[in-house]
Design a protein around this motif. Structure first.
Motif, mmCIF file in Angstrom:
data_model
loop_
_atom_site.group_PDB
_atom_site.id
_atom_site.type_symbol
_atom_site.label_atom_id
_atom_site.label_comp_id
_atom_site.label_asym_id
_atom_site.label_seq_id
_atom_site.Cartn_x
_atom_site.Cartn_y
_atom_site.Cartn_z
ATOM 1 N N GLN A 134 0.815 -1.210 0.000
ATOM 2 C CA GLN A 134 0.000 0.000 0.000
ATOM 3 C C GLN A 134 0.852 1.265 0.000
ATOM 4 O O GLN A 134 0.330 2.381 0.101
ATOM 5 N N GLU A 135 2.158 1.093 -0.134
ATOM 6 C CA GLU A 135 3.072 2.233 -0.060
ATOM 7 C C GLU A 135 3.064 3.042 -1.357
ATOM 8 O O GLU A 135 2.741 2.530 -2.437
ATOM 9 N N LYS A 136 3.461 4.307 -1.237
ATOM 10 C CA LYS A 136 3.546 5.203 -2.393
ATOM 11 C C LYS A 136 4.978 5.683 -2.646
ATOM 12 O O LYS A 136 5.307 6.100 -3.756
ATOM 13 N N ASN A 137 5.804 5.646 -1.607
ATOM 14 C CA ASN A 137 7.166 6.157 -1.708
ATOM 15 C C ASN A 137 8.160 5.084 -1.288
ATOM 16 O O ASN A 137 7.897 4.315 -0.349
ATOM 17 N N PHE A 138 9.324 5.068 -1.962
ATOM 18 C CA PHE A 138 10.295 3.999 -1.750
ATOM 19 C C PHE A 138 11.721 4.531 -1.830
ATOM 20 O O PHE A 138 11.970 5.612 -2.372
ATOM 21 N N GLU A 139 12.631 3.734 -1.285
ATOM 22 C CA GLU A 139 14.055 3.956 -1.493
ATOM 23 C C GLU A 139 14.576 2.826 -2.358
ATOM 24 O O GLU A 139 14.322 1.643 -2.072
ATOM 25 N N VAL A 140 15.292 3.184 -3.402
ATOM 26 C CA VAL A 140 15.783 2.204 -4.372
ATOM 27 C C VAL A 140 17.299 2.272 -4.417
ATOM 28 O O VAL A 140 17.883 3.352 -4.535
ATOM 29 N N THR A 141 17.929 1.094 -4.324
ATOM 30 C CA THR A 141 19.384 1.012 -4.369
ATOM 31 C C THR A 141 19.798 0.064 -5.481
ATOM 32 O O THR A 141 19.255 -1.048 -5.587
ATOM 33 N N ALA A 142 20.728 0.474 -6.316
ATOM 34 C CA ALA A 142 21.211 -0.387 -7.394
ATOM 35 C C ALA A 142 21.896 -1.609 -6.814
ATOM 36 O O ALA A 142 22.574 -1.534 -5.769
ATOM 37 N N ALA A 143 21.736 -2.750 -7.474
ATOM 38 C CA ALA A 143 22.380 -3.978 -7.008
ATOM 39 C C ALA A 143 23.891 -3.859 -7.036
ATOM 40 O O ALA A 143 24.597 -4.561 -6.294
ATOM 41 N N THR A 144 24.407 -2.953 -7.866
ATOM 42 C CA THR A 144 25.855 -2.763 -7.963
ATOM 43 C C THR A 144 26.371 -1.766 -6.940
ATOM 44 O O THR A 144 27.568 -1.461 -6.920
ATOM 45 N N GLY A 145 25.481 -1.236 -6.080
ATOM 46 C CA GLY A 145 25.904 -0.328 -5.023
ATOM 47 C C GLY A 145 25.521 1.116 -5.297
ATOM 48 O O GLY A 145 24.822 1.427 -6.260
ATOM 49 N N GLY A 146 26.000 2.019 -4.442
ATOM 50 C CA GLY A 146 25.689 3.436 -4.583
ATOM 51 C C GLY A 146 24.667 3.889 -3.561
ATOM 52 O O GLY A 146 24.130 3.094 -2.783
ATOM 53 N N GLN A 147 24.370 5.173 -3.583
ATOM 54 C CA GLN A 147 23.438 5.765 -2.641
ATOM 55 C C GLN A 147 21.989 5.469 -3.044
ATOM 56 O O GLN A 147 21.670 5.413 -4.238
ATOM 57 N N PRO A 148 21.105 5.287 -2.056
ATOM 58 C CA PRO A 148 19.691 5.072 -2.375
ATOM 59 C C PRO A 148 19.097 6.286 -3.084
ATOM 60 O O PRO A 148 19.503 7.432 -2.850
#
Length: 357
Positions: free
Chosen positions: A99-113
């Motif tokens: 039911q969420e609308k907002n997310f944090e996404v992180t690349a599988a290869t690393g880096g900042q969300p």
């Protein structure tokens, strides 16, 4: 079988053979110096070479595809996703976004969300699309393969974030195709019944959902979604039995969401009723009672009405809502199907032209 969340044949690489080696393979025992057969020595040498070739193939696929796989963190769940296009659209499972609308996404290869927002969720097929607010450097859209070319025995890799271990890869084969599987509603499941799924022996664990099932051509052929559970193991995952939504359905749904912000043509058949499972005198499931059947719906136009109990669809016995959903999953809108139902004490049949979900 209970489930929970989680022919592009690659040509075999042929090793080069010298003329002498070819002759030895044909006659089975000649050698240049009269010692051990050439065939035996060449076979022993070929085994590690073939293994090295396959290992190189795995590494190449991981290098090609992993930059297209992400980890998705929601307030109450964690899953995976696949980069769909250069605009930052990510395709994943509906049960991952919940039911969420907002997310944090992180690349599988690393880096900042990077933050992302929901575009649209389609629980009926357990698919959803979110969009990144900015596209990190190095993130690239995945290449989707031809689902119709997927075949049993094909080697596949599953990529995602099982148990939060971002960028994890497991290996297996396509162990079956064309499965129809119903997802439970417990543990955040959508309750969807999904047809034409790919069954794989590659490990699918919590967190893999929404990730990538990939062939050795570096093509995404499915989205890992469900893992089978064994009731005798207390509901624990049954090893080596996982299911992925085929790439063709992923593209059909995602293209509509990206273009229109919603699903405008599901391609899924429906009777257009509201129903419930009914029990017989022995308290066993015995059919689906029609609760509502709008006059302009498929069942209503064929004469079904509230109180009727559907017991058969075509050649398939119907005992529960789930079995009805599974029967419909193999059909298309516009198909004509004979529906057997009970009204009062009489058993009747009607030819229903199926509608769309």
């Amino acid at each position: 079988m209970d489930v929970s969340r989680g022919h592009a044949r690659t040509p075999r690489r042929l090793l080069p053979l010298t003329a002498a080696a070819c002759a030895a393979a044909l006659v089975g025992g000649c050698s240049a110096d009269g010692d051990a057969p050439v065939r035996e020595r060449s076979t022993q040498a070929a085994a590690p070479l073939a293994a090295n070739d396959l290992q190189d193939d795995y590494r190449a696929v991981i290098k090609n595809v992993l930059p297209s796989v992400v980890q998705i963190d929601a307030a109450n769940s964690l899953g995976s996703g696949v980069v769909y296009d250069a605009a930052g659209h990510i395709v994943t499972n509906a049960h991952v976004v919940g039911q969420e609308k907002n997310f944090e996404v992180t690349a599988a290869t690393g880096g900042q969300p990077v933050t992302a927002r929901l575009v649209f969720s389609y629980p009926e097929q357990d698919l959803a699309v979110i969009r990144l607010t900015s596209v990190p450097q190095g993130l690239k859209p995945a290449k989707f393969g031809d689902s119709a070319a997927v075949d049993m025995g094909q080697i596949v890799l599953a990529m995602g974030s099982p148990l939060g271990l971002s960028g994890s890869v497991t290996q297996g084969i396509v162990s079956a195709t064309g499965r129809t599987v119903s997802e439970g509603r417990t543990g955040g499941g959508t309750g969807a019944t999904i047809g034409n799924m790919i069954q794989t022996s590659a490990a699918i664990n919590p967190g893999n959902s929404g990730g990538a099932l990939v062939n050795l051509n570096s093509e995404v052929i499915g989205i890992p979604t469900l893992a089978a559970t064994d009731p005798e193991m207390g509901g624990g995952s049954a090893a080596g039995i996982g299911f992925a939504i085929p790439a063709s359905m992923v593209r059909t749904v995602a293209d509509q969401i990206v273009k229109d912000g919603k699903v405008t043509d599901s391609g899924r058949a429906a009777l257009n009723i509201t129903g419930r499972t009914v029990l017989d005198d022995d308290y066993e499931p015995a059919g689906v009672a029609v609760v509502e059947a709008p006059a302009n719906g498929a069942a209503g136009r064929a004469g079904l009405r509230p109180g009727d109990v559907i017991i058969r669809l075509g050649d398939t016995d119907i005992t529960t809502i789930t079995s009805l959903s599974e029967a419909l999953a193999s059909l298309r809108p516009g198909d004509k199907v004979t529906t057997t139902y009970v009204r009062g004490t009489a058993t009747r049949k009607a030819e229903v032209t199926l509608g769309e979900m």
